[in-house]
Design a protein around this motif. Sequence first.
Motif, PDB file in Angstrom:
ATOM      1  N   PHE A   1      -6.435   5.448  -2.949  1.00 31.79           N
ATOM      2  CA  PHE A   1      -6.564   4.359  -1.987  1.00 31.79           C
ATOM      3  C   PHE A   1      -8.035   4.079  -1.706  1.00 31.79           C
ATOM      4  CE2 PHE A   1      -7.345   3.246   2.469  1.00 31.79           C
ATOM      5  CZ  PHE A   1      -6.676   2.037   2.559  1.00 31.79           C
ATOM      6  N   ALA A   2      -8.809   5.129  -1.475  1.00 30.24           N
ATOM      7  CA  ALA A   2     -10.228   4.951  -1.157  1.00 30.24           C
ATOM      8  C   ALA A   2     -10.982   4.287  -2.296  1.00 30.24           C
ATOM      9  CB  ALA A   2     -10.857   6.301  -0.817  1.00 30.24           C
TER      10      ALA A   2
ATOM     11  N   PHE B   1       0.815  -1.221   0.000  1.00 30.05           N
ATOM     12  CA  PHE B   1       0.000   0.000   0.000  1.00 30.05           C
ATOM     13  C   PHE B   1       0.848   1.271   0.000  1.00 30.05           C
ATOM     14  CE2 PHE B   1      -3.723  -2.466   0.671  1.00 30.05           C
ATOM     15  CZ  PHE B   1      -3.375  -3.495   1.550  1.00 30.05           C
TER      16      PHE B   1
ATOM     17  N   TYR C   1       0.309   4.379  -2.186  1.00 27.21           N
ATOM     18  CA  TYR C   1      -0.795   5.313  -1.934  1.00 27.21           C
ATOM     19  C   TYR C   1      -0.482   6.301  -0.814  1.00 27.21           C
ATOM     20  CZ  TYR C   1      -3.581   1.858  -4.538  1.00 27.21           C
ATOM     21  OH  TYR C   1      -4.083   1.009  -5.495  1.00 27.21           O
TER      22      TYR C   1
ATOM     23  N   PRO D   1      -4.517   9.502  -1.015  1.00 22.77           N
ATOM     24  CA  PRO D   1      -5.625   8.893  -0.273  1.00 22.77           C
ATOM     25  C   PRO D   1      -6.872   8.674  -1.113  1.00 22.77           C
ATOM     26  CG  PRO D   1      -5.319  11.194   0.362  1.00 22.77           C
ATOM     27  CD  PRO D   1      -4.148  10.818  -0.468  1.00 22.77           C
TER      28      PRO D   1
ATOM     29  N   CYS E   1      -0.867   2.760   4.593  1.00 29.36           N
ATOM     30  CA  CYS E   1      -0.031   3.345   3.535  1.00 29.36           C
ATOM     31  C   CYS E   1       1.156   4.153   4.038  1.00 29.36           C
ATOM     32  CB  CYS E   1      -0.880   4.247   2.634  1.00 29.36           C
ATOM     33  SG  CYS E   1      -2.326   3.423   1.936  1.00 29.36           S
TER      34      CYS E   1
ATOM     35  N   TRP F   1      -6.247   4.550   5.696  1.00 30.13           N
ATOM     36  CA  TRP F   1      -5.222   4.944   4.717  1.00 30.13           C
ATOM     37  C   TRP F   1      -3.886   5.212   5.409  1.00 30.13           C
ATOM     38  CZ3 TRP F   1      -3.586  10.282   4.725  1.00 30.13           C
ATOM     39  CH2 TRP F   1      -2.576  10.555   3.784  1.00 30.13           C
ATOM     40  N   ARG F   2      -3.932   5.947   6.508  1.00 31.48           N
ATOM     41  CA  ARG F   2      -2.689   6.271   7.209  1.00 31.48           C
ATOM     42  C   ARG F   2      -2.024   4.995   7.746  1.00 31.48           C
ATOM     43  NH1 ARG F   2      -0.898  10.746   9.217  1.00 31.48           N
ATOM     44  NH2 ARG F   2      -0.540   9.798  11.276  1.00 31.48           N
TER      45      ARG F   2
END
Length: 503
Positions: free
Chosen positions: A58-59, A48, A51, A55, A108, A104-105
């Motif tokens: 990623f979403a 990941f 990304y 973000p 990624c 995401w954080r």
Amino acid sequence: MLSDAGQPSASEATPTASAGQTAVRGLQKASAKVAPAPVCAPDDVNPFARYAEEPVKFAVEVLGLTMWQAMELIFDGILKFKKVAVRSGHKVSKSTTAAVIALWRCLCRENSRTVLSAPSSRQVKAIIWKELRKRHADARLPGDMFIDPGTGFRYRDSEVFGFSTDEAEKMAGISGEDLMFIIDEASGVAEAIFEAIEGNMAGGASILLISNPTQTSGTFYEAFTTKRHLWHTIHISSETTPNVIEGRTIIPGLATRAWVEEKKADWGEDSPLFQVRVRGNFPDQAENSVIGLGLIEAARARYNNAPAVLSGRFDLGVDVARYGDDTTVLQPLFEKRPGIPKTFRKQDNVEVAGHVMDYVEELRLAHNYPVSAGPVRVKVDDLGNGGGVTDHLKHSDRAKALGIEVCPVLVSNSATAAGYSKLRDQLWFALRDWFKEGGQLHPDSHLEGELVAPLYTFDTQGRAKVESKDDMKKRLGRSPDRADALALAIYTPPPSGEAFESW
């Protein structure tokens, strides 16, 4: 332009209806029906990581999420700014956005820590954490996911955990090289929590506040008013969702046109309930506020929608700094539209007078207003250092050649209109009337914070009295120099010996 905090100057982003009328950005067909395929990679490689700065991708690609413009504004904001505040109406995907950012954080961004919080344990566990776990399961993502938000979610060297903001002791001492606080329903969070978070911010942490704007005090409110220059702010009205704009369900769960119309009928368009829960506006400020936030928002909208070309006659309001940390402000005004101000610090009276003449000459050339077309009225707060500036301009051959008409204003004098104690009080209320009558406001977060700050009382004779500049400075952390300069600019001096009249 950089703010005093060293970040890009804050601005307020707002989703526009026109974007939704043409297309729903990021809409992916059948994304809600088919779960994304799991991502595979060697054990020593983070699949990941690509990304880390994207973000939105990623979403959409990993979570299969249907995006809309407001969500993209928030994702873009957290990439560019350390402090982001989002005020919104209901049903605009606030909790989903918070959960997605946390996932995401963790997935990624290597070695990141993310704290999710809200005013109650129920909000954290039953809303935000539930949404995070659902997205994680639907996308078949790796990592250790626990039911209890306090235990959290971990992947490689990163983690997300959550707890309510009534557990202030848990906020203290949280550290990390890439640390972020995400606070849902931030308008209802106690100030002790923000004080604890502020201690962690010194190490470079970032913060995202998301909320319906229910309170007119506290950190969340200040992010949009007196401390707006320190924040990147975003405003989302429920009326801007794709469902409302298209008149049909584009993204399930977002506000619909039928819901908006129902609330308009139930509450009335001007009611505080409709303004807060649908339009994402703060309720009316304290009854003793001189200028309400609604007037500022409307003036900003008029500025954004009006033609940008300025020409012809203009005036200049000059507020001269009295102390070392105050600012001298030169504020031009073209009828109802302010021009861009110039600011200076630690300048003597002769230097300030020189800046005034330089700016008048610059504006005459830039906006097609030669000396032959008429004078430029330069209205200077004549108290203290301002008196030296007016004296220098009055005796300057260059000022005469530039067609400068010097207009000293003693704001400490008695008011020239009934109902006010001093001329300063009269000027502030005239500024409020000017906004009501169509005045515009250029994007200046410092100025906006100063305009909504002053409160007023009544003296023993029933006259309106605006709080002192010193009291305002204590609350603002600075002198309201930009607002004072604008108040001077909108006033037109009468013929010699007569009272001032508002324009």
